[in-house]
Scaffold this motif. Sequence first.
Motif, short mmCIF file in Angstrom:
data_model
loop_
_atom_site.label_atom_id
_atom_site.label_comp_id
_atom_site.label_asym_id
_atom_site.label_seq_id
_atom_site.Cartn_x
_atom_site.Cartn_y
_atom_site.Cartn_z
N ARG A 143 0.80 -1.19 0.26
CA ARG A 143 -0.04 -0.05 0.02
C ARG A 143 0.86 1.32 0.15
N LYS A 144 0.38 2.25 -0.65
CA LYS A 144 1.04 3.75 -0.60
C LYS A 144 2.37 3.78 -1.10
N THR A 145 2.71 2.61 -2.05
CA THR A 145 4.06 2.86 -2.55
C THR A 145 4.30 3.62 -3.98
N ILE A 146 3.04 3.98 -4.53
CA ILE A 146 2.91 4.91 -5.69
C ILE A 146 2.16 6.18 -5.31
N ALA A 147 2.93 7.34 -6.00
CA ALA A 147 2.05 8.73 -5.79
C ALA A 147 0.85 8.64 -6.19
N PRO A 148 0.12 9.52 -5.62
CA PRO A 148 -1.20 9.84 -6.06
C PRO A 148 -1.39 10.12 -7.61
N PHE A 149 -2.43 9.86 -8.16
CA PHE A 149 -2.57 9.81 -9.64
C PHE A 149 -3.52 11.26 -10.11
N THR A 150 -3.98 11.87 -8.84
CA THR A 150 -4.80 13.11 -8.95
C THR A 150 -4.67 13.68 -7.61
N ILE A 151 -4.49 15.04 -7.76
CA ILE A 151 -4.22 15.72 -6.36
C ILE A 151 -5.54 16.73 -6.05
N PHE A 152 -6.30 17.24 -6.99
CA PHE A 152 -7.05 18.13 -6.93
C PHE A 152 -8.57 17.41 -6.90
#
Length: 254
Positions: free
Chosen positions: A29-38
């Motif tokens: 879990r949580k090993t890849i950055a978010p694909f969307t921020i906003f």
Amino acid sequence: MKIHHLRNATLVIETEKHVILVDPMLGKRKTIAPFTIFRYNPKRNPLVALPKNSREILSNVTHCLITHLHPDHIDKAGEVFLRRKSIPVICSAKDEKTLLQRGLNIVQTLNYWEPQPFLDGRIIGIPALHGYGWIAKLMGNVMGFYIELANEKSVYISSDTIFTDDVQKALIELKPDIATVACGTARLDIGQPLLMRMNDILKFTALAPGKVFANHLEALNHCPTTREELRKALTENNLLYKVAIPSDGTSVDY
């Protein structure tokens, strides 16, 4: 034939002779950055852990299909797994160079709509279009796969795609017994959805000649569609009887 759903688009097709892994995103879990921020809550991906039984399922893998290079389909942990076990990998000719550079054991590459022998049957690379409008260019090339193996049901892995003439052609002309469809309606902060909107998921399901296997759900921060929403829409359109919406770590027998 049994199809194991691990998480997101990662699945394992198990037949009597072969165990084929598709799109291994195997990281914690949580090993890849978010694909969307906003647009959506900027949580790190994947949102959920791999199911506990995944190690046992993965221990039997004989081959791997990779549809495209996005990290939610082949991540660092997926690469390590494939390298460590030197699993034979089948991919698009367009991805061969990159995957070879990452040390993977590429044994077969495909061009769109060119049938090739595969194991004891055949495989065809099917074009996929990863988004509506201009965003698809940004997403790069994607390949779906149609697989026919001896004495087994045929499978169409449609991969990350919207509904296109090629997808329609695959369903109508190849008549797959099982067709997978990515249902998360992923969106970035810009542009239109990267996967089928609900009306196109319903169209795909109605047109599919056999059973439908729904995935790419509830594992990434840019995929808002839930299993419950999908189930509701399919029920309202009298299509639920055709569709499996597996939970992570479960399998469907065909």
